[in-house]
Design a protein around this motif. Structure first.
Motif: not given
Length: 844
Positions: A274-284, A293-301, A306-309, A313-316
């Protein structure tokens, strides 16, 4: 029909006694057993009390920890605020702190930790927790006045991907949507640029007044749009597209940096349910620059249970325990964050570790705080392992001898005996024959099918090393009568079919996507695809002695593969390997197997280890078993790696691989859950019951009824598991999911339950005829005047379940015998009821 139309009272009673509490027979969703209903299930502690908050830390995912730069009015930065606690735990507090910025007006930061630029300058962002702990980080805003030029591939195309515009169900499909076409997932930005700026005279763009551009009006929902509103006016995505149009729709220059990789932060973390975790994605980028580029990234569990994103980029975390991978995809680059969700129960009284399999599984269960079920009893073990290895039920005499054997190593000896038997070869030849596409499309293929099946079976029986088994198939030349392994090339005629089947079967890779575009979930490009294709372009074929069968040979001097996108020839290239320089006389297939079978190959040994693990546990360490990729990691990566290394060290010995798995206590755990592991489906804290395969089930029904199925053209006594291909007509095998051998995917074998299966067992003429056969078991039991009814019932339970009946089961069966005047009918009733129990239909 007598029995189903009016089932006797005995039938109802015995169903109540014998039907297990497994969920419906759907192996795709692992069956579970409910924990004892009379015991309370205490609350699992998860990570436990973290203690006092000792420190806050603000992170951006970049190397510098003292500050960061936001360059451009449409750039942004997602902050990650972590709390460090007295117990050493780290927890995400990004949305649990109050933010402030000084001086005010340089940038803005919202409650989610998203920082947006306002004007050029420097400022300090402070995050403060309710406990009083705080942390600070500096931000520098640049390039607001002197606007940065927009790069189309780096900044505009990601907007289309993020909003789903170039997805396969929208403008990214082959024909486009409503007259507007984009490349799938933005893999061809030059084509996208042409479509936008030149198609229909560029009518979608209006540089003189960007806000009136059709592209923005439709995407923002201002004008009617079949896809609905995809973004808000003046949102970051809207502003990027507007600025690009305002600048005159530049594409970018050849000297502009290109993206080289992405990093996902944090890459690993433990979460409470039930906890949450924010992700950050950095492009090199190729020039060394980095960008959030977190706001431009597609996320998928990889496992939404087990978890949703979220899109930001916020994991639940959900309520299941285990490890879940979150895939991040940005501009053809992929990254993975692995989250562990522990149960947190103290694990003690573990079964002894018999080998490295147990050590690594029990270590993970201890880390997760998930106590495993106990080791199963002897009756359960002998039935389970005999079905899994030999594809048959153990005989009552085998069960009795095993039960009375006092040798402490009797389980290991039984496994060795099964591996030495012809039944083992029959069972696994059935498996490999299907995925190697040994299919009879015409009667002219009959001889070749029999020869290929026998070749597979003989190789398994003699324990041919797996690398040699694969080499013999991939490099096969000649005619089927001389070299039966060339039958593989019968079904996979084109080089593209050959490379795709080879990758899926022997490397666990699904490369089909890379045929047309960059793989959306992997690093494989079209260049990788055609480089792998080059191993098969010199495979020649001509008519053999049998006109229906081809003779396979190596064509010397034939050109290698050509990448249709670049129009350039491609050298044979292993995945993530270097191109090979081969002479015209060299058969590239030999070089392919040389590369595959090297001990350092990261795909070959793990693929077969995972395939065999799934055979015995009904779930692979990587699931599906032939979709192994960075974005779909193993549930226990250390175990998969250890199995692969052990397999290589033992010279690709398949019997040793089976022995290693089956002698482990992990494989021998009970299927019955304890208070904690009923919902476990990936950590192997218990055995996952699975329905018997179609051929094994038919053979088992034949054994317990004493009535042998007959197959046209096969000798009397041939079992279903011994059939060389799927062409033999059998409604039973079809309805229970026998594979057709049309593809390299084991998913052809259906393990799902359906109504037709239940009706066939309950009410079909085939089952009724087996039960009532004059030479069948029911007739033999009725004619037997030597043994008592109790002895006969006990014998049936040993034959069906490899165990003695419980007292109430025995009492019900005896009562039915006593009150039924016709003994043969009484035994038919009992057999019918026992066949229709899940204890019989499942391997447990």
């Amino acid at each position: 029909m007598r029995r189903p139309a009016a089932p006797p009272r005995f039938v109802c009673a015995i169903f109540g006694l014998l039907l297990w509490s497994y969920s419906p027979a759907t192996v795709a969703e692992v069956p579970t057993v409910a924990p004892p209903a009379n015991l309370p299930v205490p609350t699992a502690p998860g990570l436990g009390d973290p203690g006092a908050l000792r420190r806050l830390r603000i992170e951006t995912g970049r190397a510098a920890s003292d500050g960061f730069v936001i360059a451009g009015r449409d750039a942004r930065q997602q902050l990650l605020v972590s709390g460090e606690y007295a117990t050493g735990q780290a927890r995400d507090l990004t949305r649990s702190v109050a933010y402030s910025i000084e001086p005010f007006g340089v940038a803005s930061v919202d409650s989610s930790g998203l920082v947006l630029p306002v004007k050029e300058g420097q400022a300090t962002i402070t995050a403060k927790h309710a406990t009083g702990e705080s942390a600070q980080i500096k931000v520098t805003i640049t390039h607001i006045a002197d606007d940065l030029p927009v790069n189309f591939p780096n900044q505009v195309v990601p907007v289309f991907t993020k909003l789903g515009c170039n997805a396969g169900g929208c403008h990214g499909k082959m024909s486009g949507q409503n007259g507007f076409k984009l490349s799938l997932l933005g893999f061809e930005p030059t084509e996208d640029y042409e479509h936008l700026t030149k198609e229909a005279r560029g009518r979608r763009l209006f540089p003189a007044s960007p806000d009136r551009s059709l592209l923005l009006l439709k995407a923002a929902g201002v004008m009617p749009h079949g896809g609905g509103a995809r973004m808000d006016v003046d949102s970051p995505n809207y502003r990027i597209l507007r600025r690009w149009i305002e600048q005159g729709m530049p594409y970018g220059s050849e000297s502009d940096p290109t993206i080289s990789s992405i990093d996902v932060y944090p890459s690993e973390r433990a979460l409470n349910r039930g906890a949450e975790q924010q992700l950050v994605v950095i492009a090199k980028y190729s020039d060394g620059a980095t960008e959030d580029v977190t706001g431009m990234t597609k996320f998928e569990a990889n496992d939404p249970e087990m978890a949703e994103c979220s899109a930001s980029g916020l994991i639940k975390a959900q309520q299941l325990t285990g490890a879940v991978a979150i895939m991040a995809r940005y501009q053809g680059q992929v990254g993975v964050a692995r989250m562990k969700i522990p149960l947190g129960v103290k694990v003690d009284n573990l079964p002894p570790a018999k080998n490295f399999v147990d050590e690594l599984v029990f270590k993970q269960l201890t880390d997760l705080g998930m106590p495993p079920s106990p080791v199963c009893d002897d009756g359960t073990f002998i039935r389970r392992v005999t079905v899994d290895i030999a594809g048959r039920l153990p005989t009552p005499s085998e069960v009795e001898r095993f039960a009375t054997d006092v040798d402490t190593n009797k389980r290991e000896k039984w496994i060795d005996g099964l591996l030495a038997s012809t039944d083992y070869a029959d069972n696994f030849a059935n498996k490999w024959s299907a995925i190697l596409r040994n299919k009879r499309q015409t009667e002219a293929y009959t001889r070749g099918n029999y020869l290929f099946h026998d070749w597979i079976r003989s190789g398994l029986l003699e324990n041919k090393p797996y690398d040699q088994f694969v080499r013999d198939i991939l490099t096969a030349s000649g005619e089927i009568t001389e070299n039966p392994a060339v039958a593989w090339y019968r079904q996979v005629k084109e080089p593209t079919n050959q490379l795709e089947d080879c990758a899926q079967l022997f490397l666990g890779m699904r490369l089909q996507c890379a045929h047309c575009h960059h793989h959306p979930f992997e690093k494989w490009s079209q260049q990788d695809y055609w480089g792998f294709d080059a191993f098969f372009t010199r495979v020649g074929r001509k008519k053999g002695a049998n006109p229906a069968e081809d003779r396979i040979f190596h064509q010397r001097g034939v050109a290698l593969a050509n990448n249709p996108k670049t129009k350039q020839n491609v050298k044979p290239t292993g995945l993530a390997s270097r191109p090979l320089d081969l002479s015209p006389d060299q058969d590239p297939r030999q070089a392919l197997v040389d590369w595959m079978s090297t001990p350092e190959n990261p795909f070959f040994a793990p693929a077969v280890a995972n395939r065999y693990w799934k055979h015995f546990f009904s779930r692979g360490l990587v699931e599906p078993e032939d979709d192994m990729r960075v974005t779909n990691p193993a549930s226990n990566p250390e175990l998969l790696q250890a199995l692969a290394q052990h397999f290589v060290a033992r010279h690709f010995d398949l019997k040793d691989l089976v022995r290693t798995i089956c002698t482990s206590n992990t494989y021998q755990l009970s299927a019955e859950p304890n208070l904690w592991n009923a919902s476990d489906k990936q950590n192997f804290s218990r055995y996952y019951p699975k329905r018997l395969g179609a051929e094994v089930l038919l053979d088992s029904v034949d054994i317990v009824t004493g009535s042998q199925s007959k197959f046209n053209g096969m000798p009397t006594g041939t079992r279903a598991i011994q059939l060389p291909d799927s062409s033999f007509s059998s409604y039973f095998l079809t309805v229970f999911g026998r594979p057709e051998g049309s593809s390299a995917c084991e998913c052809e074998r259906s393990s799902e339950a359906n109504l037709a299966q239940s009706l066939h067992l309950l009410n079909s003429a085939e089952i009724q005829n087996k039960l009532s056969a004059g030479s069948g078991r029911a007739a033999a039991l009725a004619a037997d005047k030597t043994n008592s009814g109790e002895q006969k019932i006990r014998g049936l339970y040993m034959a069906f379940y490899a165990r003695q009946p419980l007292p109430d089961e025995l009492a019900v069966a005896q009562a039915h015998l006593e009150k039924t005047k016709n003994d043969k009918i009484a035994y038919e009733d009992i057999l019918w009821a026992l066949i229709n129990t899940k204890e019989f239909l499942f391997n447990h």
